[in-house]
Structures are given as structure tokens and as C-alpha cells.
Design a protein around this motif. Structure first.
Motif, PDB file in Angstrom:
ATOM      1  N   ARG A   1       0.830  -1.214   0.000  1.00 15.18           N
ATOM      2  CA  ARG A   1       0.000   0.000   0.000  1.00 15.18           C
ATOM      3  C   ARG A   1       0.863   1.262   0.000  1.00 15.18           C
ATOM      4  O   ARG A   1       0.555   2.231  -0.700  1.00 15.18           O
TER       5      ARG A   1
ATOM      6  N   ARG B   1       1.153   6.651  -6.848  1.00 16.21           N
ATOM      7  CA  ARG B   1      -0.229   7.064  -7.153  1.00 16.21           C
ATOM      8  C   ARG B   1      -0.998   5.959  -7.881  1.00 16.21           C
ATOM      9  O   ARG B   1      -1.727   6.224  -8.834  1.00 16.21           O
ATOM     10  N   LEU B   2      -0.838   4.746  -7.398  1.00 22.57           N
ATOM     11  CA  LEU B   2      -1.536   3.583  -7.951  1.00 22.57           C
ATOM     12  C   LEU B   2      -2.406   2.917  -6.886  1.00 22.57           C
ATOM     13  O   LEU B   2      -2.504   1.698  -6.794  1.00 22.57           O
ATOM     14  N   ASP B   3      -3.038   3.748  -6.067  1.00 17.65           N
ATOM     15  CA  ASP B   3      -3.861   3.242  -4.967  1.00 17.65           C
ATOM     16  C   ASP B   3      -4.977   2.318  -5.456  1.00 17.65           C
ATOM     17  O   ASP B   3      -5.445   1.459  -4.717  1.00 17.65           O
ATOM     18  N   ASN B   4      -5.403   2.483  -6.708  1.00 14.10           N
ATOM     19  CA  ASN B   4      -6.473   1.646  -7.251  1.00 14.10           C
ATOM     20  C   ASN B   4      -6.066   0.171  -7.353  1.00 14.10           C
ATOM     21  O   ASN B   4      -6.920  -0.700  -7.436  1.00 14.10           O
ATOM     22  N   LEU B   5      -4.776  -0.111  -7.326  1.00 13.54           N
ATOM     23  CA  LEU B   5      -4.290  -1.491  -7.383  1.00 13.54           C
ATOM     24  C   LEU B   5      -3.955  -2.059  -6.004  1.00 13.54           C
ATOM     25  O   LEU B   5      -3.606  -3.237  -5.888  1.00 13.54           O
TER      26      LEU B   5
ATOM     27  N   ASP C   1      -5.583  -2.916  -3.154  1.00 12.40           N
ATOM     28  CA  ASP C   1      -6.278  -4.055  -2.541  1.00 12.40           C
ATOM     29  C   ASP C   1      -5.876  -5.377  -3.180  1.00 12.40           C
ATOM     30  O   ASP C   1      -5.590  -6.349  -2.487  1.00 12.40           O
TER      31      ASP C   1
ATOM     32  N   ILE D   1      -1.125  -1.882 -15.051  1.00 15.20           N
ATOM     33  CA  ILE D   1      -1.572  -0.558 -14.604  1.00 15.20           C
ATOM     34  C   ILE D   1      -2.591  -0.056 -15.626  1.00 15.20           C
ATOM     35  O   ILE D   1      -2.311  -0.008 -16.815  1.00 15.20           O
ATOM     36  N   GLY D   2      -3.773   0.278 -15.133  1.00 16.58           N
ATOM     37  CA  GLY D   2      -4.806   0.765 -16.040  1.00 16.58           C
ATOM     38  C   GLY D   2      -5.373  -0.315 -16.918  1.00 16.58           C
ATOM     39  O   GLY D   2      -5.876  -0.023 -17.995  1.00 16.58           O
TER      40      GLY D   2
ATOM     41  N   GLU E   1      -9.776  -1.575 -15.809  1.00 17.69           N
ATOM     42  CA  GLU E   1     -10.468  -0.736 -14.840  1.00 17.69           C
ATOM     43  C   GLU E   1     -11.433   0.193 -15.512  1.00 17.69           C
ATOM     44  O   GLU E   1     -11.293   0.613 -16.597  1.00 17.69           O
TER      45      GLU E   1
END
Length: 148
Positions: free
Chosen positions: A37, A44-48, A50, A144-145, A148
Motif C-alpha cells: 500500500r 499514485r496507484l492506490d487503485n491497485l 487491494d 496498470i490501467g 479498470e
């Protein structure tokens, strides 16, 4: 709890990575999730976070369960601009990961199946000379990306 990561300037792509060595024990899973985390937050990849934290937990659980190592090295890296890699290095090169089949009543044995289902790809790399490796890294990568 103290900070796991020493502040520094992280490069946004290329080969930035965080890695630290911890005891090979179940409690390390919580530390590993936080390491993931923290690193993904810097990038800045908080979306990954979890999914990557879940993968790290499963990799740590496998090392704890299937090796007799006293310590493991946790790695969170950006091997390219489009990938994040999480990995666990142990000193048990003969204990290679196997994608198995858990029975309906089994309480464990689904970690790699889970990783296989949520990661873009996963695998392992042996470390050391070809004929006498001293360890291995079991890793998984996320795009990444991606979807999503």
C-alpha cells in the motif's frame, strides 16, 4: 507502528522498487500488505492496492507454509511503465510453486489459484548459479490501467 519505508524520491517508472527482509512467519503478512500500500501510494496507484496486497498476503502465506526459511524478502516494483510486480524471495529453491487443485472440503491450497485468477501473470525466478541456486522469487504482476 513505525514507518516501513524510508522516505526517498521514487522514480515513476523504470526500475523503482521497495524491498525489505522480514521473518518468515504469519505476522509478516500484515507488514507485507502495508509495504504494498505504501509503495503504490507513492506511485499514485492506490487503485491497485487491494489486489496487490491480497497477492502479497498469499505469497507470504505460501513461503511460511512451504519453506523452512527463517526470513523472506518482500519486493514491490515497477518493472515497466505498465506493470507492478509483487514478490517474495526465500532460500528454498527446491520448493517450487505448483498450481494445484484444492478439494471442496480443504481449508487451504487455493492461494496460487487465487493469484492466477487476479494477476495478469505470475511465476518464479531462481536466484544464483544455474546448477546451485540459493533461492527463488515467486512473483505476480498487475497491469496498470488494465480492465479498470
Amino acid at each position: 507502528m513505525t514507518s516501513l519505508i524510508t522516505p526517498f524520491q521514487a522514480a515513476p517508472i523504470g526500475h523503482p522498487a521497495y524491498s525489505q527482509t522480514f521473518p518468515c512467519e504469519p505476522a509478516t503478512a500484515e507488514i507485507g500488505r502495508q509495504l504494498v500500500r505504501d509503495a503504490l501510494g507513492v506511485w499514485r496507484l492506490d487503485n491497485l492496492a487491494d489486489v496487490a496486497a491480497l497477492i502479497m498476503s498469499e505469497l507470504i502465506a505460501n513461503a511460511v507454509r512451504h519453506t523452512s526459511c527463517h526470513s523472506i524478502r518482500l519486493i514491490v516494483g515497477r518493472p515497466s511503465a505498465i506493470r507492478v510486480r509483487v514478490g517474495v524471495v526465500d532460500r528454498a529453491p527446491l520448493r517450487l510453486p505448483v498450481l494445484g487443485q484444492a478439494g471442496d472440503d480443504d481449508e487451504s491450497g487455493r492461494g496460487l489459484l487465487l493469484i492466477d485468477g487476479i494477476a495478469d501473470r505470475w511465476g518464479y525466478d531462481l536466484h544464483g548459479p544455474d546448477k546451485r541456486p540459493w533461492g527463488k522469487e515467486v512473483w505476480a504482476e498487475l497491469l496498470i490501467g488494465g480492465d479498470e
